[in-house]
Design an enzyme around this catalytic site. Structure first.
Site, short mmCIF file in Angstrom:
data_model
loop_
_atom_site.label_atom_id
_atom_site.label_comp_id
_atom_site.label_asym_id
_atom_site.label_seq_id
_atom_site.Cartn_x
_atom_site.Cartn_y
_atom_site.Cartn_z
N SER A 192 -23.16 -7.79 17.46
CA SER A 192 -22.85 -6.93 18.61
C SER A 192 -21.82 -5.88 18.22
O SER A 192 -21.01 -6.11 17.31
CB SER A 192 -22.28 -7.77 19.76
OG SER A 192 -21.72 -6.93 20.74
N TYR A 240 -15.51 -13.18 22.57
CA TYR A 240 -16.90 -12.88 22.18
C TYR A 240 -16.88 -11.96 20.96
O TYR A 240 -17.58 -12.18 19.98
CB TYR A 240 -17.62 -12.20 23.35
CG TYR A 240 -19.02 -11.72 23.05
CD1 TYR A 240 -20.08 -12.63 22.96
CD2 TYR A 240 -19.28 -10.37 22.84
CE1 TYR A 240 -21.36 -12.18 22.68
CE2 TYR A 240 -20.57 -9.92 22.56
CZ TYR A 240 -21.60 -10.82 22.49
OH TYR A 240 -22.87 -10.39 22.21
#
Ligand code: FAD
Lengths: 463, 245
Positions: B138, B151
């Protein structure tokens, strides 16, 4: 709240949305009513649920299986007809019945029991739905087919999304030997000619429909072009496959809302005149790929936006042969007299092959579909008048394309409506359904009223 | 990629990738947690033209099953030449800040389980001197931000691991492709308000396969994120810490 429009962009209502992803999941718990929503290709308010929630089925887009030997496809309800064609056509299987756009879902095709250019020899889509699963808000899941839960099967085909959520369905495709259609175009001088040529054409053409010039008056009412065709035989009867014949529709898109002054009586009549005279009065034959033959409008993505922000109303009726000539003449003349041009008008005939669906719209007779730019009251009154003329002629109006029919009309058009009402899921509702049943309101109409949804138009509705 | 193991096959990006691979006639071994959902994806892939589809429902947080899982995939497809690793969780930053347990869950799923799976896979691919490993990371791993740094850290650690793996496997002719999507419109982000930067899973899947076909190292999908992240990465830390990102 999100504003999700129907294809006609009228009425505008506020509603919540909830995306569905997995067919084995339970229905989401929401307050207020829900309504399944496919690709929103219905025109009026039957795919809207003002003040409630739309269950978006586009995530239910998985195939379950396809048997290239029998042409039976099983898929989730959000699979589009386009996806089925991509899977089936290269393997020699086509949709048994297809509406004029391939961007509709299987669930939407069942819930409106859609018809195509071949109703006289094939009937409706519902006839080819072998089985489906229906999920209700009480958590129950039913497999419905002509043998299993036949009552639910009959109520759900043409059931306007009100009997529960269809999660998957099994559809019988039909074999084709190639993707080309041998098409013939016949010019029609008027309505009488249409009635003769259309019936004649039914004998040896699977597909027929006519485009009519809605502005023609007097003796010319019903002037237009009739298209008829059959899937071409494997050898194309010796016709060469010219490159230009094989083209698909070009991919254009309407980039933004067009200002509504673009569509007026003058532009419509100029367009219609050009269209008609392109033909020079002679029948013409050509070989064409199925895409432009069945889906000419799909080539212009988002064409509904040419009507601008206020959208448009579509009106589609069917009238029996006995009253067809007078009723259609009346309808065509009223719309042309009203100074409200219909850009696209289509005439075709329906045969008498029955549908399993209780609320199925097609029935033997002649059907006419028209688009009217939304000019407010004037347009609403016109469409309401057309509804009345249709009812008096013993015909019916298509809910998938309607935004103005009266509750009395609905009851007259669909004699099994009371029986059907017993199968409506208590948690499901639609703007259309509440408009048809203004007396027993299961959910608040307040938000719809506030957001400009159509006002109830009948005396009954005022109670 | 002709024989592909897809980890986290029911995620939206993986599903879209599986469709594209199936249409190409690839053989697939699909792994996901929810058996019913995995079955739906498996049948869809088979119908859309996959040469062969096998599947196994397991919770990838159970690291003890990983060796056997990889072995099973090689056996089922008669070898593997591709892996798409797509499982992951977004977690909840507030919860992670409150408790280590929540942080640990994110790190275990996004980083540790990936490493645990990629270890036996890397060894086999290295030995067979062929293969493509595609890992969905990501843009959040490029720089820690207060809004989702747990995250981000899990993905950042994964990125560094993949860099090393790429460095090691280059001479064995094995490609390691790090895919960095930006915002994707999936059930994982259903609760977030959408803007123009959100890409569809289909778009990301196409970018992912293009990168895999050309054996890229690191790709941003859609490409605009390369520019966005370049800007975000170049803000000096003294300024960055004062920003509300
Ligand atoms: C250019 C164009 C040409 C058309 N030509 C024709 C034609 O020739 N013949 C014809 O019959 N129609 C025609 N239509 C209308 C269109 O075929 C129907 O309105 C069709 O039902 C739309 O399907 P949809 O997937 O968009 O569903 P929507 O319009 O979103 O929904 C239609 C209905 O289906 C219900 N529904 C959707 N999914 C489910 C589900 N999973 N379970 C239960 N209910 C569900 C909805 O609640 C709603 O009542 C045309 C439309 C356009 C835009």
């Amino acid at each position: 709240m999100k504003s999700l429009e129907s294809w006609g962009r009228y009425p505008q209502v506020e509603q919540r949305t909830q995306a569905l992803t997995w067919r084995s999941d339970a229905l989401p718990e929401v307050s207020g009513s829900v309504l399944p929503h496919g690709l929103g290709r219905s025109y009026g308010d039957s795919c809207l649920n003002g003040g409630g929630t739309l269950l978006l089925t586009s995530g239910l887009d998985k195939f379950i299986d396809f048997d290239p030997a029998t042409g039976v496809v099983r898929c989730e309800a959000g699979v589009s007809l386009d996806m089925i064609l991509r899977l089936g056509a290269p393997r020699g299987w086509f949709l048994p019945v297809t509406p004029g756009t391939k961007f509709v879902t299987v669930g939407g095709a069942i819930a409106n029991d859609v018809h195509g250019k071949n109703h006289h020899c094939a009937g409706t889509f519902g006839r080819y739905v072998r089985r489906f699963e229906l999920v209700r808000s009480d958590g129950s899941r039913r497999i419905c087919s002509p043998d299993e839960n036949p009552d639910w099967y009959g109520a759900t085909i043409g059931g306007l999304g009100l009997t529960g959520l269809i999660t998957w369905a099994e559809v019988q495709l039909k074999p084709i030997s190639n993707p080309y259609v041998l098409q013939e175009t016949v010019p029609l001088a008027n309505l009488d000619e249409f009635l003769v040529v259309a019936r004649e054409s039914e004998a040896d053409h699977q597909f027929t429909m006519a485009w009519v010039d809605c502005l023609a008056r007097g003796k010319k009412v019903g002037r237009g072009l009739l298209y008829r065709g059959n899937f071409a035989p494997p050898q194309f009867d010796g016709l060469p496959l010219a490159k230009s014949h094989l083209s698909h529709g070009i991919g254009l898109a309407v980039p933004m809302d067009m200002p509504s002054f673009c569509l007026n009586r003058l532009t419509v009549s100029a367009f219609n005149w050009l269209y008609f005279h392109r033909q020079n009065g002679r029948p013409k034959q050509r070989l064409t790929h199925y895409d432009p033959f069945f889906y000419p409008l799909d080539a212009i993505y988002g064409w509904n936006r040419i009507y601008g922000r206020r959208g448009f109303l579509q009106f589609q009726c069917v009238v029996p042969y006995s009253t067809a000539r007078d009723a259609l003449k009346d309808i065509l003349e009223r719309s042309s007299r009203g100074g409200l041009p219909s850009f696209l008008s289509v005439l075709k005939t329906f045969g008498d092959i029955p549908s399993p669906g209780w609320l199925s719209f097609p029935r033997k007779g002649v059907t006419l579909a028209m688009d009217f730019a939304n000019r407010g009251e004037k347009t609403y009154r016109l469409v309401e008048e057309l509804d009345r003329v249709t009812r008096e002629a013993g015909g019916a109006v298509y809910p998938a394309k309607d935004a103005r029919m009266s509750p009395e009309s609905f009851a007259a058009y669909f004699p099994r409506h009371t029986e059907f009402a017993g199968y409506v899921d208590p948690a499901f509702s639609s703007s259309f359904w509440r408009r048809m049943h203004p007396v027993s309101l299961p959910f608040s109409l307040e938000s719809e009223r506030a957001s400009g949804a159509p006002q109830p138009q009948s005396v009954l509705a005022l109670r | 990629m002709k024989k592909v193991l897809v980890l986290g096959a029911t995620s939206a990006i993986a599903q879209a990738t599986v469709r594209l691979l199936a249409a190409r006639g690839a053989s697939l071994y699909l792994v996901g947690r929810n058996a019913a959902n995995l079955d739906a994806v498996t049948k869809d892939a088979a119908t859309r033209g996959a040469a062969k589809v096998e599947s196994k429902a397991v919770d990838l947080n159970d690291f003890a099953t990983h060796e056997a899982l990889v072995e099973g995939a090689f056996q089922a497809l008669g070898g593997l030449d591709g892996v798409v690793l797509a499982h992951g969780v977004l977690g909840d930053q507030a919860e992670s800040q409150a408790t280590w347990t929540a942080t640990e869950a994110v790190l275990r799923t996004n980083f540790m389980s990936a490493v645990s799976l990629l270890t036996p896979l890397a060894n086999r691919f290295e030995a067979q001197k062929a293969g493509t490993m595609v890992v969905i990371s990501s843009v959040a791993g490029d720089r820690g931000r207060q809004s989702n740094y747990v995250y981000g850290a899990s993905k950042g650690a994964l990125n560094v691991f993949l860099q090393g793996l790429r460095n090691r496997l280059a001479k064995a002719n094995v490609a390691v492709v790090t895919v960095k999507p930006g915002f994707v419109d999936t059930p994982m982000t259903a609760h977030l308000p959408k803007n123009k930067l959100f890409a569809s899973p289909e778009k990301v899947a196409r970018g992912l396969l293009r990168a895999a076909d050309s054996r890229k190292n690191e790709v941003y999908v859609p490409g605009i994120w390369a520019l966005i992240m370049l800007i975000i990465k170049s803000i000096p830390e003294s300024v960055f810490k004062k920003l509300k990102l």
